[in-house]
Enzyme design. Structure first.
Site, PDB file in Angstrom:
ATOM      1  N   HIS A 194      60.334  57.032  43.469  1.00  0.00           N
ATOM      2  CA  HIS A 194      60.211  57.432  44.877  1.00  0.00           C
ATOM      3  C   HIS A 194      59.119  56.523  45.456  1.00  0.00           C
ATOM      4  O   HIS A 194      57.989  56.943  45.679  1.00  0.00           O
ATOM      5  CB  HIS A 194      59.811  58.912  44.927  1.00  0.00           C
ATOM      6  CG  HIS A 194      59.863  59.538  46.279  1.00  0.00           C
ATOM      7  ND1 HIS A 194      60.122  58.830  47.430  1.00  0.00           N
ATOM      8  CD2 HIS A 194      59.686  60.831  46.662  1.00  0.00           C
ATOM      9  CE1 HIS A 194      60.095  59.666  48.461  1.00  0.00           C
ATOM     10  NE2 HIS A 194      59.839  60.892  48.011  1.00  0.00           N
ATOM     11  N   ARG A 241      68.719  58.829  49.349  1.00  0.00           N
ATOM     12  CA  ARG A 241      68.179  59.757  48.338  1.00  0.00           C
ATOM     13  C   ARG A 241      69.356  60.323  47.549  1.00  0.00           C
ATOM     14  O   ARG A 241      70.363  60.714  48.145  1.00  0.00           O
ATOM     15  CB  ARG A 241      67.396  60.888  49.001  1.00  0.00           C
ATOM     16  CG  ARG A 241      67.053  62.009  48.019  1.00  0.00           C
ATOM     17  CD  ARG A 241      66.091  63.003  48.569  1.00  0.00           C
ATOM     18  NE  ARG A 241      64.739  62.454  48.619  1.00  0.00           N
ATOM     19  CZ  ARG A 241      63.655  63.190  48.835  1.00  0.00           C
ATOM     20  NH1 ARG A 241      63.761  64.487  49.017  1.00  0.00           N
ATOM     21  NH2 ARG A 241      62.473  62.638  48.864  1.00  0.00           N
ATOM     22  N   LYS A 296      84.461  65.958  50.585  1.00  0.00           N
ATOM     23  CA  LYS A 296      85.922  65.914  50.438  1.00  0.00           C
ATOM     24  C   LYS A 296      86.325  65.160  49.174  1.00  0.00           C
ATOM     25  O   LYS A 296      87.481  64.825  48.978  1.00  0.00           O
ATOM     26  CB  LYS A 296      86.536  65.210  51.649  1.00  0.00           C
ATOM     27  CG  LYS A 296      86.311  65.926  52.965  1.00  0.00           C
ATOM     28  CD  LYS A 296      86.989  65.138  54.084  1.00  0.00           C
ATOM     29  CE  LYS A 296      86.769  65.788  55.427  1.00  0.00           C
ATOM     30  NZ  LYS A 296      87.219  64.929  56.527  1.00  0.00           N
ATOM     31  N   ARG A 339      60.419  66.438  54.779  1.00  0.00           N
ATOM     32  CA  ARG A 339      59.437  65.440  55.211  1.00  0.00           C
ATOM     33  C   ARG A 339      59.925  64.009  55.053  1.00  0.00           C
ATOM     34  O   ARG A 339      59.726  63.180  55.938  1.00  0.00           O
ATOM     35  CB  ARG A 339      58.079  65.666  54.556  1.00  0.00           C
ATOM     36  CG  ARG A 339      57.982  65.375  53.098  1.00  0.00           C
ATOM     37  CD  ARG A 339      56.920  66.221  52.453  1.00  0.00           C
ATOM     38  NE  ARG A 339      57.411  67.599  52.321  1.00  0.00           N
ATOM     39  CZ  ARG A 339      56.695  68.683  52.508  1.00  0.00           C
ATOM     40  NH1 ARG A 339      55.444  68.587  52.833  1.00  0.00           N
ATOM     41  NH2 ARG A 339      57.222  69.874  52.358  1.00  0.00           N
ATOM     42  N   THR A 340      60.593  63.703  53.952  1.00  0.00           N
ATOM     43  CA  THR A 340      60.964  62.301  53.721  1.00  0.00           C
ATOM     44  C   THR A 340      61.998  61.838  54.757  1.00  0.00           C
ATOM     45  O   THR A 340      61.865  60.771  55.350  1.00  0.00           O
ATOM     46  CB  THR A 340      61.503  62.108  52.293  1.00  0.00           C
ATOM     47  OG1 THR A 340      60.520  62.605  51.386  1.00  0.00           O
ATOM     48  CG2 THR A 340      61.755  60.653  51.976  1.00  0.00           C
TER      49      THR A 340
HETATM   50  C1  NCD Z   1      59.074  64.816  46.350  1.00  0.00           C
HETATM   51  C2  NCD Z   1      60.476  64.404  45.943  1.00  0.00           C
HETATM   52  O1  NCD Z   1      61.444  64.682  46.642  1.00  0.00           O
HETATM   53  O2  NCD Z   1      60.560  63.816  44.888  1.00  0.00           O
HETATM   54  N1  NCD Z   1      58.984  65.308  47.650  1.00  0.00           N
HETATM   55  C3  NCD Z   1      58.895  64.468  48.697  1.00  0.00           C
HETATM   56  O3  NCD Z   1      59.541  63.446  48.778  1.00  0.00           O
HETATM   57  N2  NCD Z   1      58.008  64.784  49.634  1.00  0.00           N
HETATM   58  C4  NCD Z   1      58.477  65.739  45.382  1.00  0.00           C
HETATM   59  C5  NCD Z   1      59.180  67.039  45.126  1.00  0.00           C
HETATM   60  O4  NCD Z   1      60.270  67.314  45.616  1.00  0.00           O
HETATM   61  O5  NCD Z   1      58.594  67.832  44.379  1.00  0.00           O
END
Ligand code: NCD
Length: 342
Positions: free
Chosen positions: A163, A135, A113, A85-86
């Site tokens: 986040h 991320r 690599k 989703r992100t």
């Molecule tokens: C969260 C994350 O990646 O921290 N998910 C997300 O971004 N939708 C929460 C999770 O992974 O549990």
């Protein structure tokens, strides 16, 4: 504990330095070059992003979803951890604002690599991106990377640290449903110890005047967390009592290097959200989960799908609008020409 480390604090002096070093002239509203966390943002800055996002919610429901705010801009999504989703949400947000978007993941990058994170960052920086959305599994990695590039950087989740766009989308979801954040009682439940979502939400909700409770087994509550101004409970019935919002967290087993609970069955029995435990909250309490959720582990399937009260799908929808607002705010602060880059 690393989680609590002041090392990652975005202090106002640091923000001031960011402003002074920024060749563009940051505009009022969101005067920062990067979005690395909620910690250090003011109430007005959070409110500004939520206001801007509000306008994009309507736009995203129309047939023509495109704007030209980011025309000519290049955005790179650099994901060193899995994500559905992100990453999709950032990609849609950027495209709907007219930017060119490149997606990179660990499996397709030279990290495989043996290249270091900073070498990857320098390589990408040489191609003049305008925004890097990053991320990474290590807390602090995104902040480190932001110091090595000329473009704006958005933290899309770093380890168990922050986040920020998740907390903003959660806030937008709550505000649209209940009309406010101030004065609300929010219970954040489950694996707080490994959760960047919890940490960003604690910062945002406290800054906006909500009261935050953490509800978790003692083993999943980081020591010293009460210093963040939250109330801590180890019993769901007591912790959920009279809450306006019940925010569940995923058991983040990928970050667990020990046994924190006896079994998944026992965890669900004591900490999984079912109707019995939910009965302690206000009768109209909203149910939230950042996803991906584990049905029957942290949340009962029926509760998750109770769309009168569960706003889990709305959270995903608000995510695109919030990310549009964040990308727009950061792009406003970019210098108009790439001169001086490199
Ligand atoms: C969260 C994350 O990646 O921290 N998910 C997300 O971004 N939708 C929460 C999770 O992974 O549990």
């Amino acid at each position: 504990m690393l989680w609590m480390s002041a090392l990652y604090a975005t202090s106002s002096s640091r923000l001031y330095c960011e402003l002074m070093n920024n060749p563009g002239s940051p505009r009022p509203g969101f005067p920062h070059r990067h979005l690395l966390g909620i910690e250090g943002l003011s109430r007005d800055e959070i409110a500004y992003l939520l206001e801007r996002a509000e306008g994009y919610v309507d736009q995203n429901r129309r047939a023509d979803k495109k704007k030209s705010v980011l025309n000519g801009r290049t955005i790179i999504n650099l994901f060193f951890e899995v994500s559905t989703r992100t990453r999709t949400s950032f990609e849609l947000a950027a495209k709907r604002l007219g930017a060119d978007v490149i997606n990179m993941s660990t499996s397709t990058s030279s990290i495989k690599k043996g290249e270091t994170l900073l070498d990857t960052a320098a390589t990408l920086n040489a191609m003049h991106p305008d925004v890097l959305v990053v991320r990474h599994s290590a807390s602090g990695a995104v902040s480190l990377l932001s110091q090595k590039v000329n473009c704006a950087v958005v933290n899309a989740g770093d380890g168990s640290h922050e986040h920020p766009t998740q907390a903003l989308l959660d806030a937008l979801t709550i505000r649209r449903r209940l009309g406010r954040l101030e004065g609300l009682l929010v219970a954040i439940c489950g694996d707080v110890a490994h959760s960047r979502v919890a940490r960003s939400n604690i910062h945002l909700l406290s800054t906006m005047g909500a009261r935050v409770r953490l509800v978790a087994p003692r083993t999943l509550i980081p020591s010293g967390i009460d210093r963040m101004g939250v109330e801590v409970f180890t019993d769901m019935a007591a912790g959920l009592k009279d809450c306006d919002i019940v925010m569940m967290l995923r058991l983040q087993t990928e970050r667990m290097h020990a046994n924190f609970f006896p079994s998944v069955r026992e965890y669900f029995r004591f900490f999984g959200l079912d109707y019995d435990k939910l009965a302690n909250a206000r009768h109209d309490a909203l149910i939230m989960h950042p996803g991906p959720m584990n049905r029957g582990v942290e949340i009962d399937s029926e509760v998750a799908d109770d769309y009168g009260r569960s706003v889990i799908r709305e959270q995903v929808e608000m995510g695109v609008a919030v990310r549009m607002a964040c990308l727009e705010a950061l792009a406003n602060n970019l210098p108009d020409s790439a001169e001086g880059n490199l």
